[in-house]
Enzyme design. Structure first.
Site: not given
Length: 343
Positions: A55, A207-208, A211, A213, A215-216
């Site tokens: 990372y 989990p998103l 990105g 999920l 909401g964007k």
């Protein structure tokens, strides 16, 4: 924040873990702001911080090390190795030669004398799993690592690793870290049941769904393929609406957004609660880039989904389905290299 036991190790971990991939050049370029975010997460009850050597090419580990000064004993510190850290092919993989060096480098960057959970970041087709388990067992016995795990392993390799450890007398893997979200449910078919069969702790990431999920995004026009930097810029294809898998995700996203509204929830809260609801999942890794993002994700910690909502999610994205197979982030070499399929 609730706690769960990590894979029978006796280690108590929070239901949310803080993922540090976005700390450094890949995401938040302000190291001081990243340190504050880590403290914010710890103050909220999170006790797991998960990073990796790759990372931002070590910068994330350095930031985490600075943030944990004076709080190290209260944190379950997890990192990963095996991804390429340079042009030399020997600076990657799961060999004894590299993992021995990779652990020493991580210890130095994290400024600690031990790693609570050390994970091999991906399978390595060129290294016998016996070799990998042998070196990791030595690192545990030397006190440099407490527990070992793996990330994004297919079910058959999880089984092989468990059998190898038993037959060869090695310390066995105790955790798996798979990608898991409403839009990427493939691990439900075999990976999560296999982890349960062997009593592995499961720390899920994504989990998103990178990105999707958050909401964007709701329509193709919401996706700007020119924005972003660092790692995001390298993965624009994951958002290109012309890709069939992404078109399917956009269709599901509209239905999920409507479902979240009907349930009185924000979409990201629905998404994280879904992952947390699976009985195999020990902790959900969240990877915020900003303090505001972290605060919003933490607000979902007590969200519980009803059976009706979970059933509706199953109708939108059937269990065990990956809408875009590339979201698994690991493709077996036999599907990539023609030489592995031909005599």
């Amino acid at each position: 924040m609730k706690r769960r036991i990590l894979g029978g190790t006796g280690i108590s971990v929070s239901e949310y873990a803080l993922g540090a991939m976005m700390f450094g050049a890949w995401g938040n370029a302000d190291p001081h702001g990243s340190v504050r975010m880590i403290h914010q997460a710890l103050d909220a009850g999170i006790n797991v911080v998960d990073t990796a050597d790759v990372y931002s090419m070590g910068e994330s580990e350095e930031i985490v090390g600075k943030a944990l000064k004076g709080r190290r004993d209260d944190v379950v510190l997890a990192t990963k190795g095996s991804s390429s850290m340079g042009g030399d092919p020997n600076h990657s993989g799961n060999s004894r030669r590299w993992l021995t060096r990779a652990v020493e480098n991580s210890l130095r960057r994290l400024d600690t004398d031990h790693i609570d959970l050390y994970q091999v970041h991906r399978p390595d087709a060129d290294t016998d799993i016996d070799e990998t388990l042998s070196v990791l067992s030595d690192l545990v016995r030397a006190g440099k690592v407490r527990v070992i795990g793996h990330s994004t392993f297919p079910a058959e390799q999880i089984v092989e690793a468990q059998w190898t450890a038993e037959r060869r007398g090695h310390i066995r893997f105790r955790t798996e870290q798979p990608p898991y979200s409403i839009l990427a449910r493939g691990v439900e078919a075999a990976v999560l049941p296999t982890a349960q069969r062997y009593g592995l702790g499961v720390l899920t990431w994504g989990p998103l769904s990178a990105g999707w999920l958050s909401g964007k995004y709701a329509r193709p026009t919401d996706i700007n393929l020119t924005e972003g930097s660092g790692r995001a810029a390298l993965e624009r294809h994951k958002f290109d609406p012309s890709v069939p898998g992404n078109a399917r995700k956009l269709e599901a996203l509209g239905e999920l957004t409507k479902l979240a509204d009907e349930a009185g929830l924000k979409l990201p809260h629905l998404a994280i609660a879904f992952v947390r609801a699976h009985p195999a999942v020990t902790s959900v890794i969240i990877g915020p880039r900003t303090s505001e993002h972290l605060e919003d994700l933490l607000a979902s910690v007590n969200v519980e989904l009803s059976t009706d909502v979970l059933d509706r999610i199953d109708e939108i994205v059937p269990p065990g389905t990956d809408l875009n197979r590339n979201d698994f982030y690991y493709t077996p070499p036999a599907l990539i290299e023609a030489s592995r399929r031909r005599r």
